[in-house]
Design an enzyme around this catalytic site. Structure first.
Site, mmCIF file in Angstrom:
data_model
loop_
_atom_site.group_PDB
_atom_site.id
_atom_site.type_symbol
_atom_site.label_atom_id
_atom_site.label_comp_id
_atom_site.label_asym_id
_atom_site.label_seq_id
_atom_site.Cartn_x
_atom_site.Cartn_y
_atom_site.Cartn_z
ATOM 1 C CE LYS A 159 -0.896 0.829 4.179
ATOM 2 N NZ LYS A 159 -1.180 1.673 5.321
ATOM 3 C CB THR A 160 3.717 2.390 2.047
ATOM 4 O OG1 THR A 160 3.038 2.097 3.264
ATOM 5 C CG2 THR A 160 4.481 3.687 2.210
ATOM 6 C CG ASP A 191 -1.640 5.378 4.590
ATOM 7 O OD1 ASP A 191 -2.168 4.383 4.067
ATOM 8 O OD2 ASP A 191 -0.625 5.316 5.316
ATOM 9 C CD GLU A 192 -3.241 2.539 7.982
ATOM 10 O OE1 GLU A 192 -4.268 1.850 7.900
ATOM 11 O OE2 GLU A 192 -2.119 2.060 8.189
ATOM 12 C CD GLN A 240 -4.391 -3.853 8.002
ATOM 13 O OE1 GLN A 240 -3.452 -3.556 8.704
ATOM 14 N NE2 GLN A 240 -4.299 -3.946 6.687
ATOM 15 N NE ARG A 248 0.542 -5.792 11.113
ATOM 16 C CZ ARG A 248 0.285 -5.188 9.972
ATOM 17 N NH1 ARG A 248 1.119 -4.322 9.471
ATOM 18 N NH2 ARG A 248 -0.813 -5.463 9.289
#
Length: 670
Positions: free
Chosen positions: A30-31, A219-220, A250, A602
């Site tokens: 994503k980043t 983002d997010e 998330q 993670r």
DNA sequence: TAGAGATTAGTTTTT
DNA sequence: CTAATCTCTA
């Protein structure tokens, strides 16, 4: 990650015709998509400064800024070089601060306004709801924050208040704004709410900010609250294209007012919204992903999404019980060290993740005893440290003489003979003259009302503040900061009042802070007054050494979002902790499950989950049950470790008997 | 006013 | 059982 973009990623990067929602699963790059998109937009002719990217945490903003700077530099053609301004990458709150700062006059604020953090606000709210009970004050403060984040006005809150506590909170909310206005202060929520209010009453200001950005990225996105969504909508207006990236699985900030409604609402508000899913995971093995998918499958879905991976089956997940928290820490650290020795890995390849900050303690103790290097990310903000709050109080009065809470703290720290009596005098004068405490010291009746000793101390203090205030706009922040700390004799005071170790530690933390802020002033070209405002939004000094150090990471699940580690230990996976009891009582198990999902995803190669059979609570051992989420893992991929041996149980029996005896004695004494 | 001892409450995540 | 707050005395 220098693979080429996959087809979905490429599509997300190249899509520019209409609003875009990227549903990016955990570890789906994503980043990378966001930074590649920024580079793509610049390549297509956008000026970097006209691209706004909004994140939730400082850490994410920093990482994104670095990665897009690298990408733009590689792209060459002078894009990132030669002092040209880079893309505007910041947190929602930092962006809000920039807007409030630029529009301060419109918002009835002077340039030096203070940004108060929750710690500063607590006593203010406590007074407004007329309670000495911290828990009550916090509950009210919490409620006020929720109203602000939901864009509920004081009047609406008052009308809707359902209980006595809510009514008290609503009354406090109504006065709260006046109190903050008197101090020329804003809170975190105002940094979003004030720009929203401004844009809704002032079309010109709105247009001004809309013109500023040619593309907005968020983002997010799943973690936005209603106020933030509104701010976002005002920024993009009718015409500015945008890209929002998020993952409904998330969403873990519901407690902060975030709502998945913003994700559900987006296609309705923007009918030509394009939706792209990123489902290939580049992070974890198949077994880890299978369990992640299995757990999250229990939640209702907003968008159907299934992560897959090409990274091989991998090791089984391990679930291990421990007798108590010390036993768990011993077991986890022991296993970590053995694993590291066997696989010849680095300390930095390991993370220990937990639900609440206090859980870190047992692990710290064991890690320290064994000499294992570790870094705690998240955890308590450096602004919870008294010594930092002390220094910041000075900065706030220097920037803003109306900031009474800061005045009180600064004027009495280090002790200079000014106490409650003197402050009460100042407060009376201030009330009569409609001025701040600082202003009261310059009123004619001050001389008569306050004895000479105290008067001289206050005069000297105010003179120092005035001197620094005048110099602040012109001189480098670093020099002024060092002068300030020296002038107030802060280190001498630490040495005089604390034992050697504490004094040294606090002096070092002040030195770190002052050094960091001074450097920040230089790199960002900001003076002391401007730095003072941004300082409230920073929770930790960015410390390159700490980030690159070869150390085991200890982190809350919340603070670990966005990070990845080859080997992860999730600890305290128990009913009452994960899911947390309060969340279960409030019916928010779904969000706890997403937290579990975040933890699992993670891990790259190995994952161990552990829980305690008993846990100390208020000094007494209490039996606890393993988390329901353990049963939701993909059972064919899980290995359960053996139960601890009998001697542990005997020890537990003994300890618990002793504790019971002690508490019996304590109750008899009463 | 300042520091040393008593006392009592603590149960989640963060900008 | 801590850790922070509160109270009391110099």
């Amino acid at each position: 990650m220098s693979f080429p973009l996959n087809p979905s990623q490429r599509e997300a990067v190249r899509h520019v015709g209409s609003p875009l929602l990227v549903l990016a699963g955990a570890g789906s790059g994503k980043t990378r998509v966001i930074t590649a998109k920024i580079a793509h937009l610049v390549e297509k002719g956008a000026s970097p400064a006209s691209i706004a990217a909004i994140t939730f945490t400082n850490k994410a903003a920093k990482e994104m800024a670095e990665r897009s700077r690298d990408l733009l530099a590689k792209q060459g053609a002078g894009a990132g070089a030669g002092g040209a301004r880079g893309p505007a990458i910041s947190t929602f709150h930092a962006l809000g601060l920039a807007i409030v700062r630029a529009e301060a006059a419109e918002l009835g604020l002077r340039a030096g306004f203070s940004v108060l953090d929750p710690g500063d606000l607590e006593p203010i709210v406590a007074e407004l709801v007329a309670t000495a009970d911290r828990a009550r004050a916090r509950a009210a403060q919490w409620q006020v924050s929720r109203w602000k984040n939901a864009l509920v006005s004081p009047a609406a809150a008052l009308a809707a208040a359902a209980s006595a506590d809510e009514l008290a909170a609503a009354r406090a909310y109504a006065q709260y704004a006046d109190t903050l206005a008197a101090y020329q202060a804003v809170d975190f929520d105002d940094l979003i709410a004030l720009p929203v209010a401004l844009f809704e009453r002032d079309a010109e200001a709105r247009a001004r900010w809309q013109r500023r950005y040619s593309h907005v990225l968020v983002d997010e996105y799943q973690d936005t609250n209603p106020a933030q969504y509104r701010l976002f909508r005002h920024l993009v207006g009718e015409a500015t294209p945008f890209t929002v990236v998020g993952d409904d699985d998330q969403a873990i900030y519901g407690w902060r007012g975030a709502t998945l409604d913003n994700l559900a609402q987006l296609p309705r508000d923007y009918p030509d919204l394009k939706v792209i899913k990123l489902e290939q995971n580049y992070r974890s093995t198949v077994r880890i992903l299978r369990s992640a998918n299995a757990v999250i499958a229990k939640n209702p879905k907003l968008y159907e999404k299934k992560l897959w991976s090409e990274l091989g089956l991998g090791d089984t997940l391990r679930v291990a019980p421990a007798a108590d928290e010390e036993g768990e820490a011993e077991m986890v650290v022991g296993r970590l060290c053995a694993h590291r020795f066997e696989k010849r890995t680095r300390h930095a390849d390991y993370a220990i993740l937990y639900r609440g900050n206090h859980q870190a303690r047992a692990f710290e103790t064991v890690l320290r005893a064994r000499g294992v290097p570790y870094e705690i990310s998240g955890g308590q903000s450096m602004f919870d440290r008294t010594e930092i709050r002390d220094i910041v109080a000075y900065l706030r009065v220097i920037a803003n003489e109306d900031d009474d809470p800061a005045f009180v703290r600064a004027a009495t720290t280090p002790r200079r003979g000014v106490g409650a009596a003197t402050l009460a005098r100042l407060s009376e004068i201030g009330a009569a003259r409609k001025t701040s405490l600082f202003g009261a010291a310059f009123e004619p009746e001050f001389a008569a009302a306050v004895p000479q000793r105290q008067r001289e101390a206050i005069d000297e203090f105010c003179a120092l503040v005035n001197r620094l205030r005048h110099r602040a706009p012109k001189e480098p922040a670093a020099r002024l900061l060092n002068e300030l700390v020296a002038a107030i004799g802060y280190e001498d005071w630490l040495v005089a009042t604390l034992d050697k170790r504490d004094a040294a530690e606090r002096a070092r933390s002040v030195a770190d802070f002052v050094g960091w802020l001074g450097r920040k002033g230089e790199t960002d070209g900001r003076n002391l007054l401007e730095l003072t405002q941004m300082v409230a939004l920073v929770t930790r000094l960015d410390d390159r050494d700490a980030e690159t150090a070869d150390a085991v990471r200890l982190s809350t699940l919340h603070a670990a979002k966005g990070l990845e580690f080859p080997h992860v230990f999730m600890v305290g996976v128990e009913e009452g902790i994960l899911p947390h009891r309060e969340a279960v009582d409030a019916g928010n198990v779904d969000e706890e499950r997403r937290l579990m999902y975040v933890g699992i995803t993670r891990a790259q190669e190995s994952l161990q989950l552990s829980y305690c059979r008993t846990r100390k609570r208020a000094g007494e051992k209490v039996d606890v049950a393993p988390s329901r989420f353990i049963g939701e893992l993909a059972q064919e991929d899980v290995r359960y470790a053996d139960a601890p041996l009998a001697p542990d149980d005997a020890a537990r029996e003994k300890a618990s008997g002793a504790a019971r005896l002690k508490s019996l004695k304590a109750s008899l004494a009463r």
